[in-house]
Write a protein that holds these residues in place. Structure first.
Motif, PDB file in Angstrom:
ATOM      1  N   LEU A   5       0.830  -1.632  -0.071  1.00 48.31           N
ATOM      2  CA  LEU A   5       0.247  -0.313  -0.242  1.00 48.31           C
ATOM      3  C   LEU A   5       0.936   1.300   0.311  1.00 48.31           C
ATOM      4  CD1 LEU A   5      -3.195  -1.152   2.349  1.00 48.31           C
ATOM      5  CD2 LEU A   5      -3.248  -0.898  -0.178  1.00 48.31           C
ATOM      6  N   TRP A   6       1.998   1.375   0.411  1.00 44.07           N
ATOM      7  CA  TRP A   6       3.197   2.326   0.920  1.00 44.07           C
ATOM      8  C   TRP A   6       2.968   2.760  -0.268  1.00 44.07           C
ATOM      9  CZ3 TRP A   6       7.554   1.006  -0.471  1.00 44.07           C
ATOM     10  CH2 TRP A   6       7.987  -0.921   0.022  1.00 44.07           C
ATOM     11  N   GLU A   7       3.787   1.507  -1.457  1.00 47.05           N
ATOM     12  CA  GLU A   7       4.218   1.561  -3.105  1.00 47.05           C
ATOM     13  C   GLU A   7       3.056   2.180  -3.674  1.00 47.05           C
ATOM     14  OE1 GLU A   7       7.148  -0.608  -5.879  1.00 47.05           O
ATOM     15  OE2 GLU A   7       6.869  -1.366  -3.341  1.00 47.05           O
ATOM     16  N   ASP A   8       3.068   3.389  -4.502  1.00 42.82           N
ATOM     17  CA  ASP A   8       2.335   3.659  -5.372  1.00 42.82           C
ATOM     18  C   ASP A   8       3.396   4.122  -6.833  1.00 42.82           C
ATOM     19  OD1 ASP A   8       0.422   5.167  -6.713  1.00 42.82           O
ATOM     20  OD2 ASP A   8       0.560   6.728  -5.840  1.00 42.82           O
ATOM     21  N   LEU A   9       2.652   2.888  -7.481  1.00 45.81           N
ATOM     22  CA  LEU A   9       3.585   3.053  -8.933  1.00 45.81           C
ATOM     23  C   LEU A   9       2.918   4.362  -9.644  1.00 45.81           C
ATOM     24  CD1 LEU A   9       5.585  -0.054  -8.443  1.00 45.81           C
ATOM     25  CD2 LEU A   9       6.055   1.585  -7.930  1.00 45.81           C
ATOM     26  N   SER A  10       1.366   4.480  -9.637  1.00 45.64           N
ATOM     27  CA  SER A  10       0.906   4.754 -11.063  1.00 45.64           C
ATOM     28  C   SER A  10       1.415   6.301 -11.680  1.00 45.64           C
ATOM     29  CB  SER A  10      -0.497   5.846 -10.137  1.00 45.64           C
ATOM     30  OG  SER A  10      -0.647   6.622  -8.873  1.00 45.64           O
ATOM     31  N   GLU A  11       2.501   6.948 -10.702  1.00 52.07           N
ATOM     32  CA  GLU A  11       3.242   7.947 -11.177  1.00 52.07           C
ATOM     33  C   GLU A  11       4.491   6.814 -12.956  1.00 52.07           C
ATOM     34  OE1 GLU A  11       6.295  10.896 -10.531  1.00 52.07           O
ATOM     35  OE2 GLU A  11       4.514  10.881  -9.322  1.00 52.07           O
ATOM     36  N   PHE A  12       4.141   5.881 -12.406  1.00 52.51           N
ATOM     37  CA  PHE A  12       5.304   5.255 -13.744  1.00 52.51           C
ATOM     38  C   PHE A  12       4.273   4.975 -14.952  1.00 52.51           C
ATOM     39  CE2 PHE A  12       7.676   4.811 -10.275  1.00 52.51           C
ATOM     40  CZ  PHE A  12       9.013   5.300 -10.238  1.00 52.51           C
ATOM     41  N   PHE A  13       3.057   4.313 -14.313  1.00 52.19           N
ATOM     42  CA  PHE A  13       2.114   3.636 -15.512  1.00 52.19           C
ATOM     43  C   PHE A  13       1.506   5.169 -15.566  1.00 52.19           C
ATOM     44  CE2 PHE A  13       3.739   0.521 -13.072  1.00 52.19           C
ATOM     45  CZ  PHE A  13       4.322  -0.586 -13.993  1.00 52.19           C
ATOM     46  N   ASP A  14       1.686   6.661 -15.960  1.00 52.25           N
ATOM     47  CA  ASP A  14       0.805   7.512 -16.692  1.00 52.25           C
ATOM     48  C   ASP A  14       2.073   7.383 -17.595  1.00 52.25           C
ATOM     49  OD1 ASP A  14       0.008   9.745 -17.162  1.00 52.25           O
ATOM     50  OD2 ASP A  14       0.172  10.962 -14.802  1.00 52.25           O
ATOM     51  N   PRO A  15       0.730   7.961 -18.926  1.00 54.12           N
ATOM     52  CA  PRO A  15       0.708   7.966 -19.865  1.00 54.12           C
ATOM     53  C   PRO A  15       1.767   9.337 -20.376  1.00 54.12           C
ATOM     54  CG  PRO A  15      -1.079   7.856 -20.526  1.00 54.12           C
ATOM     55  CD  PRO A  15      -0.961   7.624 -18.984  1.00 54.12           C
ATOM     56  N   ASP A  16       1.291  10.211 -19.463  1.00 57.34           N
ATOM     57  CA  ASP A  16       2.042  12.369 -19.586  1.00 57.34           C
ATOM     58  C   ASP A  16       3.311  11.618 -18.533  1.00 57.34           C
ATOM     59  OD1 ASP A  16       0.608  12.503 -20.744  1.00 57.34           O
ATOM     60  OD2 ASP A  16      -1.361  13.294 -18.694  1.00 57.34           O
ATOM     61  N   GLU A  17       3.988  10.472 -18.155  1.00 54.69           N
ATOM     62  CA  GLU A  17       5.372  10.799 -17.170  1.00 54.69           C
ATOM     63  C   GLU A  17       6.243   9.543 -18.417  1.00 54.69           C
ATOM     64  OE1 GLU A  17       5.933  12.365 -14.570  1.00 54.69           O
ATOM     65  OE2 GLU A  17       4.160  13.384 -14.631  1.00 54.69           O
ATOM     66  N   PHE A  18       5.366   8.169 -17.514  1.00 56.11           N
ATOM     67  CA  PHE A  18       7.056   7.159 -18.141  1.00 56.11           C
ATOM     68  C   PHE A  18       5.828   6.030 -19.381  1.00 56.11           C
ATOM     69  CE2 PHE A  18       8.320   8.785 -13.940  1.00 56.11           C
ATOM     70  CZ  PHE A  18      10.146   8.828 -14.563  1.00 56.11           C
ATOM     71  N   ALA A  19       5.385   6.062 -19.014  1.00 57.88           N
ATOM     72  CA  ALA A  19       4.210   4.330 -19.503  1.00 57.88           C
ATOM     73  C   ALA A  19       4.579   5.385 -20.856  1.00 57.88           C
ATOM     74  CB  ALA A  19       2.661   4.139 -18.678  1.00 57.88           C
ATOM     75  N   ILE A  20       4.261   3.668 -21.349  1.00 56.86           N
ATOM     76  CA  ILE A  20       3.463   4.016 -23.327  1.00 56.86           C
ATOM     77  C   ILE A  20       2.860   2.950 -23.055  1.00 56.86           C
ATOM     78  CG2 ILE A  20       5.441   4.375 -24.456  1.00 56.86           C
ATOM     79  CD1 ILE A  20       6.338   1.880 -24.524  1.00 56.86           C
ATOM     80  N   ASN A  28      -3.738 -12.245 -35.152  1.00 54.72           N
ATOM     81  CA  ASN A  28      -4.154 -10.821 -36.024  1.00 54.72           C
ATOM     82  C   ASN A  28      -4.720  -9.928 -34.786  1.00 54.72           C
ATOM     83  OD1 ASN A  28      -2.100 -10.545 -37.323  1.00 54.72           O
ATOM     84  ND2 ASN A  28      -2.470 -12.192 -38.935  1.00 54.72           N
ATOM     85  N   LYS A  29      -5.308 -10.253 -34.235  1.00 50.53           N
ATOM     86  CA  LYS A  29      -6.890  -9.605 -33.185  1.00 50.53           C
ATOM     87  C   LYS A  29      -6.792  -8.971 -32.850  1.00 50.53           C
ATOM     88  CE  LYS A  29     -10.229 -12.633 -35.924  1.00 50.53           C
ATOM     89  NZ  LYS A  29     -10.588 -14.178 -35.310  1.00 50.53           N
ATOM     90  N   ILE A  30      -6.551  -8.155 -32.300  1.00 51.24           N
ATOM     91  CA  ILE A  30      -6.406  -6.975 -30.449  1.00 51.24           C
ATOM     92  C   ILE A  30      -6.761  -7.327 -29.866  1.00 51.24           C
ATOM     93  CG2 ILE A  30      -6.182  -4.502 -29.818  1.00 51.24           C
ATOM     94  CD1 ILE A  30      -5.925  -3.091 -32.155  1.00 51.24           C
ATOM     95  N   ILE A  31      -6.309  -7.904 -29.052  1.00 51.40           N
ATOM     96  CA  ILE A  31      -7.038  -8.654 -27.444  1.00 51.40           C
ATOM     97  C   ILE A  31      -7.112  -7.720 -26.086  1.00 51.40           C
ATOM     98  CG2 ILE A  31      -6.988 -10.881 -28.285  1.00 51.40           C
ATOM     99  CD1 ILE A  31      -4.811 -10.829 -26.038  1.00 51.40           C
ATOM    100  N   GLY A  32      -6.362  -6.636 -26.149  1.00 54.18           N
ATOM    101  CA  GLY A  32      -6.117  -5.549 -25.602  1.00 54.18           C
ATOM    102  C   GLY A  32      -5.229  -4.541 -25.434  1.00 54.18           C
ATOM    103  N   ARG A  33      -5.173  -3.558 -24.789  1.00 54.54           N
ATOM    104  CA  ARG A  33      -4.434  -2.441 -25.036  1.00 54.54           C
ATOM    105  C   ARG A  33      -3.908  -1.932 -23.534  1.00 54.54           C
ATOM    106  NH1 ARG A  33      -4.394  -0.809 -30.050  1.00 54.54           N
ATOM    107  NH2 ARG A  33      -6.682  -0.254 -30.933  1.00 54.54           N
ATOM    108  N   VAL A  34      -2.540  -2.136 -23.580  1.00 59.70           N
ATOM    109  CA  VAL A  34      -2.406  -1.808 -21.677  1.00 59.70           C
ATOM    110  C   VAL A  34      -1.078  -0.779 -21.301  1.00 59.70           C
ATOM    111  CG1 VAL A  34      -2.441  -4.339 -20.863  1.00 59.70           C
ATOM    112  CG2 VAL A  34      -0.735  -3.933 -21.879  1.00 59.70           C
ATOM    113  N   LEU A  35      -1.201  -0.146 -20.115  1.00 60.12           N
ATOM    114  CA  LEU A  35       0.320   0.430 -20.059  1.00 60.12           C
ATOM    115  C   LEU A  35       1.675   0.335 -19.777  1.00 60.12           C
ATOM    116  CD1 LEU A  35      -2.343   4.017 -19.588  1.00 60.12           C
ATOM    117  CD2 LEU A  35      -0.996   3.182 -21.049  1.00 60.12           C
TER     118      LEU A  35
END
Length: 110
Positions: A5-20, A28-35
Motif C-alpha cells: 500500500l505504501w508503494e504507489d507506482l501509478s506515476e510510472f504507469f501514467d502516459p504523461d510520465e513514463f508509461a507507453i 492478428n486481432k487486438i485483444i487489449g491495450r495496456v500501459l
C-alpha cells in the motif's frame, strides 16, 4: 500479490510520465491495450561503474492489465511488433514482465 500500500507506482504507469501504450495481438486481432514501461535492450543502463545490458526487450505492466499476454501473441509498441517469448510472468510486486523478441517477419501496424 498486489504491491504494498505504501508503494504507489501509478506515476510510472501514467502516459504523461513514463508509461507507453502497448497493444496485445493474438491471431492478428487486438485483444487489449495496456500501459507499461518498455525496456529496450539497445539502451544500456549505467549505475556508477556498473553497466547493465539486458538480453532482450521486455514490457513491465501492472498485473491486472497484462496477464492475458501469452506465448506466440504479439505486442505492438509504436509501429514495431514484437513476439511474446513467454506467458506474462508475475514478479511478486503486483507487476508482470512480458519478455519480447523482435518478430522475424515484417508486420503491418494496426
Amino acid at each position: 500479490m498486489p504491491s504494498p500500500l505504501w508503494e504507489d507506482l501509478s506515476e510510472f504507469f501514467d502516459p504523461d510520465e513514463f508509461a507507453i501504450e502497448a497493444t496485445i495481438i493474438r491471431d492478428n486481432k487486438i485483444i487489449g491495450r495496456v500501459l507499461g514501461i518498455f525496456d529496450d535492450p539497445t539502451d544500456r543502463k549505467e549505475i556508477g561503474d556498473y553497466t547493465l545490458s539486458e538480453d532482450g526487450p521486455r514490457f513491465l505492466s501492472p498485473e491486472d492489465n497484462a496477464l492475458n499476454a501469452k506465448t506466440r501473441d504479439e505486442v505492438q509498441i509504436g509501429r514495431t511488433r514484437y513476439d511474446v517469448v513467454h506467458n506474462a510472468v508475475k514478479n511478486g510486486t503486483g507487476l508482470v514482465v512480458i519478455e519480447l523478441a523482435e518478430g522475424a517477419t515484417p508486420h503491418v501496424a494496426v
